[in-house]
Write a protein that holds these residues in place. Sequence first.
Motif, PDB file in Angstrom:
ATOM      1  N   ASN A 157      21.282 -81.467 -70.299  1.00 55.75           N
ATOM      2  CA  ASN A 157      21.648 -81.812 -71.683  1.00 55.75           C
ATOM      3  C   ASN A 157      20.506 -82.571 -72.372  1.00 55.75           C
ATOM      4  N   ARG A 158      20.553 -82.523 -73.692  1.00 56.38           N
ATOM      5  CA  ARG A 158      19.475 -83.094 -74.510  1.00 56.38           C
ATOM      6  C   ARG A 158      19.275 -84.585 -74.244  1.00 56.38           C
ATOM      7  N   ALA A 159      20.377 -85.322 -74.120  1.00 57.03           N
ATOM      8  CA  ALA A 159      20.258 -86.776 -73.946  1.00 57.03           C
ATOM      9  C   ALA A 159      19.491 -87.104 -72.665  1.00 57.03           C
ATOM     10  N   ASP A 160      19.754 -86.362 -71.594  1.00 56.93           N
ATOM     11  CA  ASP A 160      19.062 -86.633 -70.336  1.00 56.93           C
ATOM     12  C   ASP A 160      17.572 -86.276 -70.424  1.00 56.93           C
ATOM     13  N   ARG A 161      17.253 -85.223 -71.163  1.00 64.01           N
ATOM     14  CA  ARG A 161      15.828 -84.900 -71.374  1.00 64.01           C
ATOM     15  C   ARG A 161      15.153 -86.028 -72.159  1.00 64.01           C
ATOM     16  N   GLU A 162      15.862 -86.560 -73.157  1.00 60.68           N
ATOM     17  CA  GLU A 162      15.300 -87.665 -73.943  1.00 60.68           C
ATOM     18  C   GLU A 162      15.082 -88.904 -73.067  1.00 60.68           C
ATOM     19  N   LEU A 163      16.004 -89.123 -72.121  1.00 60.36           N
ATOM     20  CA  LEU A 163      15.862 -90.293 -71.245  1.00 60.36           C
ATOM     21  C   LEU A 163      14.658 -90.133 -70.310  1.00 60.36           C
ATOM     22  N   GLY A 164      14.439 -88.914 -69.826  1.00 58.95           N
ATOM     23  CA  GLY A 164      13.233 -88.647 -69.019  1.00 58.95           C
ATOM     24  C   GLY A 164      11.970 -88.933 -69.819  1.00 58.95           C
ATOM     25  N   ALA A 165      11.962 -88.485 -71.082  1.00 62.08           N
ATOM     26  CA  ALA A 165      10.823 -88.723 -71.974  1.00 62.08           C
ATOM     27  C   ALA A 165      10.619 -90.219 -72.188  1.00 62.08           C
ATOM     28  N   LEU A 166      11.715 -90.933 -72.336  1.00 62.00           N
ATOM     29  CA  LEU A 166      11.631 -92.376 -72.562  1.00 62.00           C
ATOM     30  C   LEU A 166      11.079 -93.094 -71.326  1.00 62.00           C
ATOM     31  N   GLY A 167      11.562 -92.704 -70.152  1.00 57.58           N
ATOM     32  CA  GLY A 167      11.084 -93.339 -68.916  1.00 57.58           C
ATOM     33  C   GLY A 167       9.575 -93.190 -68.756  1.00 57.58           C
ATOM     34  N   ALA A 168       9.079 -91.973 -68.990  1.00 59.17           N
ATOM     35  CA  ALA A 168       7.636 -91.738 -68.897  1.00 59.17           C
ATOM     36  C   ALA A 168       6.890 -92.586 -69.921  1.00 59.17           C
ATOM     37  N   SER A 169       7.417 -92.636 -71.144  1.00 60.49           N
ATOM     38  CA  SER A 169       6.718 -93.336 -72.231  1.00 60.49           C
ATOM     39  C   SER A 169       6.637 -94.834 -71.977  1.00 60.49           C
ATOM     40  N   LEU A 170       7.688 -95.397 -71.364  1.00 54.10           N
ATOM     41  CA  LEU A 170       7.660 -96.839 -71.066  1.00 54.10           C
ATOM     42  C   LEU A 170       6.592 -97.134 -70.018  1.00 54.10           C
ATOM     43  N   VAL A 171       6.505 -96.301 -68.975  1.00 55.58           N
ATOM     44  CA  VAL A 171       5.497 -96.519 -67.928  1.00 55.58           C
ATOM     45  C   VAL A 171       4.089 -96.353 -68.494  1.00 55.58           C
ATOM     46  N   ASN A 172       3.916 -95.346 -69.358  1.00 58.70           N
ATOM     47  CA  ASN A 172       2.582 -95.064 -69.892  1.00 58.70           C
ATOM     48  C   ASN A 172       2.211 -95.948 -71.083  1.00 58.70           C
ATOM     49  N   GLY A 173       3.099 -96.847 -71.458  1.00 50.98           N
ATOM     50  CA  GLY A 173       2.780 -97.805 -72.514  1.00 50.98           C
ATOM     51  C   GLY A 173       2.686 -97.188 -73.894  1.00 50.98           C
ATOM     52  N   CYS A 174       3.383 -96.052 -74.106  1.00 50.60           N
ATOM     53  CA  CYS A 174       3.333 -95.407 -75.426  1.00 50.60           C
ATOM     54  C   CYS A 174       4.511 -95.894 -76.263  1.00 50.60           C
ATOM     55  N   ARG A 175       4.254 -96.909 -77.076  1.00 49.63           N
ATOM     56  CA  ARG A 175       5.312 -97.526 -77.881  1.00 49.63           C
ATOM     57  C   ARG A 175       5.945 -96.528 -78.841  1.00 49.63           C
ATOM     58  N   TYR A 176       5.105 -95.688 -79.430  1.00 48.32           N
ATOM     59  CA  TYR A 176       5.607 -94.756 -80.436  1.00 48.32           C
ATOM     60  C   TYR A 176       6.591 -93.761 -79.815  1.00 48.32           C
ATOM     61  N   CYS A 177       6.176 -93.120 -78.712  1.00 48.46           N
ATOM     62  CA  CYS A 177       7.061 -92.139 -78.061  1.00 48.46           C
ATOM     63  C   CYS A 177       8.318 -92.824 -77.535  1.00 48.46           C
ATOM     64  N   ALA A 178       8.172 -94.023 -76.974  1.00 50.61           N
ATOM     65  CA  ALA A 178       9.334 -94.744 -76.450  1.00 50.61           C
ATOM     66  C   ALA A 178      10.338 -95.000 -77.577  1.00 50.61           C
ATOM     67  N   ASN A 179       9.832 -95.387 -78.730  1.00 47.61           N
ATOM     68  CA  ASN A 179      10.695 -95.672 -79.874  1.00 47.61           C
ATOM     69  C   ASN A 179      11.419 -94.413 -80.349  1.00 47.61           C
TER      70      ASN A 179
ATOM     71  N   ILE B 225       9.896 -85.125 -68.144  1.00 45.55           N
ATOM     72  CA  ILE B 225       9.104 -86.304 -67.751  1.00 45.55           C
ATOM     73  C   ILE B 225       7.611 -85.952 -67.789  1.00 45.55           C
ATOM     74  N   ALA B 226       7.270 -84.801 -67.230  1.00 46.41           N
ATOM     75  CA  ALA B 226       5.853 -84.415 -67.126  1.00 46.41           C
ATOM     76  C   ALA B 226       5.232 -84.162 -68.499  1.00 46.41           C
ATOM     77  N   ILE B 227       5.974 -83.535 -69.408  1.00 45.40           N
ATOM     78  CA  ILE B 227       5.377 -83.232 -70.718  1.00 45.40           C
ATOM     79  C   ILE B 227       5.136 -84.535 -71.485  1.00 45.40           C
ATOM     80  N   PHE B 228       5.902 -85.577 -71.158  1.00 41.88           N
ATOM     81  CA  PHE B 228       5.620 -86.859 -71.811  1.00 41.88           C
ATOM     82  C   PHE B 228       4.470 -87.589 -71.141  1.00 41.88           C
ATOM     83  N   GLY B 229       4.207 -87.303 -69.869  1.00 35.69           N
ATOM     84  CA  GLY B 229       2.960 -87.787 -69.284  1.00 35.69           C
ATOM     85  C   GLY B 229       1.776 -87.260 -70.081  1.00 35.69           C
ATOM     86  N   TRP B 230       1.945 -86.071 -70.629  1.00 39.37           N
ATOM     87  CA  TRP B 230       0.913 -85.440 -71.471  1.00 39.37           C
ATOM     88  C   TRP B 230       0.938 -86.056 -72.874  1.00 39.37           C
ATOM     89  N   ALA B 231       2.086 -86.005 -73.528  1.00 38.38           N
ATOM     90  CA  ALA B 231       2.179 -86.495 -74.917  1.00 38.38           C
ATOM     91  C   ALA B 231       1.763 -87.968 -75.035  1.00 38.38           C
TER      92      ALA B 231
END
Lengths: 160, 187
Positions: free
Chosen positions: B76-98, B170-176
Amino acid sequence: MSFSNDAINAALGIADGSALDRLRALRPEFVAGAEACRAAVLTPDEDLGLSPELRAALGRRVANGGGNARLVEGYPLPTDPELALLAAGDMPDDPALAALARHSDMIANSAAKAGPQDLATLQDAGFTVPQIIALSELLAYTCYQIRVAHGLNLLKEPRP
Amino acid sequence: MTDAIPQIALKPLTWTPHLPPVEIEDATPRQLEAMKVTPSAKKVSPYVRTLAHDPDSYVARTVLFNAIMYAEGGLNRADRELGALGASLVNGCRYCANVHARQHARLKGAETISALFAGRGDALPPRDGAIMAFAEALTATPPTAGETHVAALRETGMDDAEIQDLIHSIAIFGWANRLMHPLGHSD
């Protein structure tokens, strides 16, 4: 559909028709999309002055950090000695390649630390804005590939 | 337990590039063609115009990104968004995390996001906790995700096709994250 030539199957060391290959076949757009990205970052039609050899060397340097030997093999070791140093994770003598090596290590290992001064350093070393964008995409692509391969490898044992 | 965590509402951030973006009037035919891939072609964002300096990779990555985040069926979409958020927090990307925290809150309510932004990862619902733990471990360099993470996801009822979708989000946000954070600042 067969994906036997795709870089992720090669990194996973899996055969056509294996359970993991069948799982991947559920999302053909992910497989085809990643292959299109691989071509775009490693062998684009317009290389912006960054040769395929340089691109492959940089990809190999980043792939080395992922702990997957088969993934590394997907980036051939260059014959040019300076590019070979870059690819192997060593520090090239050439100042521009050395700056690129330091930048890629930072982006791959601790992206959170990146700041505007890092881009200024690359520009001072002679890289243009389009080249910096292309290099950024290449570095990040390899980081993506490392994580897809690592994650899918954990699914080799199907759900009991 | 989560009742004690105040609900938060995140304000959108603005992203500004460190490098000069392509100006529409100076764009090459290939760059103009590439920028058409954006969802809203009326006003092309500074982010798109920055990446349009290399139109080939921009187009290829955008096609892959849209497939991973918006493909029909599966996770589901929400879980994909949470994966994106987890990656963004680790990678320090404030914009993507927000952005992806707000997407998750829109889809699922603010409970999980409030807990995460309050530093209360312990208070997450079990499925969200398993997703965050996996996202953090897969985002680490080198990745440290292991069988126990996958077992935890399966325990929440996730099947392998859904885990495959989560791995890709998660991986595509490692990229973004490696574009958005190093190439600009957000405030």
